[in-house]
Design an enzyme around this catalytic site. Structure first.
Site, PDB file in Angstrom:
ATOM      1  N   LYS A  76       4.612  23.521  -8.977  1.00  0.00           N
ATOM      2  CA  LYS A  76       4.776  24.946  -8.749  1.00  0.00           C
ATOM      3  C   LYS A  76       6.217  25.264  -8.345  1.00  0.00           C
ATOM      4  O   LYS A  76       6.860  26.158  -8.912  1.00  0.00           O
ATOM      5  CB  LYS A  76       3.816  25.429  -7.650  1.00  0.00           C
TER       6      LYS A  76
ATOM      7  N   ARG B  16      -3.466  28.880 -24.016  1.00  0.00           N
ATOM      8  CA  ARG B  16      -4.771  28.843 -23.344  1.00  0.00           C
ATOM      9  C   ARG B  16      -5.138  30.272 -22.959  1.00  0.00           C
ATOM     10  O   ARG B  16      -4.539  30.862 -22.057  1.00  0.00           O
ATOM     11  CB  ARG B  16      -4.696  27.902 -22.143  1.00  0.00           C
TER      12      ARG B  16
ATOM     13  N   ARG C 195      -7.300  33.492 -15.346  1.00  0.00           N
ATOM     14  CA  ARG C 195      -6.749  32.164 -15.620  1.00  0.00           C
ATOM     15  C   ARG C 195      -7.079  31.720 -17.043  1.00  0.00           C
ATOM     16  O   ARG C 195      -8.197  31.887 -17.510  1.00  0.00           O
ATOM     17  CB  ARG C 195      -7.307  31.148 -14.627  1.00  0.00           C
TER      18      ARG C 195
ATOM     19  N   GLU D 107       5.136  27.261 -14.468  1.00  0.00           N
ATOM     20  CA  GLU D 107       4.969  25.947 -13.844  1.00  0.00           C
ATOM     21  C   GLU D 107       5.700  24.899 -14.690  1.00  0.00           C
ATOM     22  O   GLU D 107       5.877  25.070 -15.891  1.00  0.00           O
ATOM     23  CB  GLU D 107       3.491  25.550 -13.726  1.00  0.00           C
TER      24      GLU D 107
END
Length: 316
Positions: A126, A226, A234, A282
């Site tokens: 992170k 994704r 998410r 990230e």
């Protein structure tokens, strides 16, 4: 080549999508002598970093939980292997940190570890984005309630995430009108005792949280977008996101080619960049995934690209 792979228990692998499985399959195809072990099996004895490892082969059946055969455990120094691949999944807790120190010590004794212990410590998945602010979004790192509330008041719509998780664990979307602001902040920060990250929410998540793989500093030509399922923020596959492989866009490639050489120069053989829209959210270095999904949908043999790069590093 004599290869050691440190990973989570093999019986728990979801072999239809596991990237470590893909690495093992390609190494076996090339005739490597493979051993596997848990990070718990690391030790220092008489000054040398050792591990209890098991010889590994693929089974003939390939049945779930029975896809591999382990031989009799052996005790060996890490320096006795030609390469050591560290694939232990987060959380990056205190025990994981200790393991990275043992890996670093093993490297001083001649072990070739990928990714190296020092880089695993230096590149928190992170916090590492803060080293490259030109590609990041508005970000706050704090454990203070008042900081987080002020950031929310300024940004209106934010994402909160722990610093040590994976797969979307513990990630919350928080808006100014949310009735649970205090509870969420208290939970994630452990009442002000744990540092977390807050980022401005990116609406581009609806088009996917893209995983861009860098292998020895060079991007794989396709990424995996994704895409969150209905009602989710998410996109992580572990929480029900749908993975769609796509060729890298021009901006994806610009990011990858800017960061790739810098990360490779730090010793990182494998990196997974997470990109939403035009921003890196990230930098994953512990056990980057998505080999299988990208390979299956694009025809690119990501496992072969990785083992090729490993062989070059070992030979060099």
């Amino acid at each position: 080549m004599r290869l050691l792979v440190i990973a989570d228990p093999l019986a728990g692998f979801k072999i239809h999508k596991d990237s470590t499985y893909v690495m093992l399959r390609e190494a076996a195809r090339r005739g490597y002598e493979i051993h596997t072990a848990l990070a718990d099996d690391l030790r220092v004895s008489r000054g040398h970093v050792e591990i209890t490892a098991q010889p590994f082969t693929f089974s003939a059946t390939q049945e779930y939980k029975h896809w591999f055969v382990s031989g009799e455990a052996v005790r060996a120094r890490l320096s006795e292997f030609d390469a050591v691949i560290m694939r232990k999944d987060p959380p990056f807790d205190q025990q994981y940190l200790y393991n990275t120190h043992l890996l670093s010590l093993a490297e001083t004794q001649g072990a070739r570890v990928f990714n190296p212990g020092q880089t695993l410590r230096d590149y928190n998945e992170k916090l590492a984005i803060l080293k490259h602010p030109e590609f990041t979004i508005d970000t706050l790192v704090t454990q203070r309630d008042d900081d987080l509330r002020a950031f929310l008041a300024d940004q209106h719509d934010i994402i909160l995430k722990p610093l040590d998780g994976m797969g979307g664990m513990g990630i919350f979307r928080l808006r100014r009108e949310d009735p649970n602001i205090g509870s969420i902040i208290e939970t994630l920060t452990d009442n002000g005792r744990r540092t977390i990250m807050a980022q401005r929410y990116l609406p581009a998540i609806k088009d996917g949280d893209k995983r861009i793989l860098l292998i020895d500093g060079k991007p794989v030509d396709w990424c995996l977008a994704r895409i969150p399922k209905e009602g989710e923020t998410r996109g992580n596959l572990a929480v029900g996101g749908t993975g769609v492989a796509r060729p890298l866009s021009g901006h994806d490639r610009e990011i990858a080619e800017a960061l790739g050489p810098k990360l490779a120069a730090q010793g990182l053989l494998l990196v997974g960049l997470d990109v939403i829209g035009k921003h890196v959210t990230e930098i994953n270095v512990t056990s980057p995934t998505c080999f299988r999904e990208i390979s299956d949908q694009s025809g690119i043999d990501v496992g072969a690209l990785f083992i090729d790069a490993l062989e070059r590093r070992v030979a060099g």
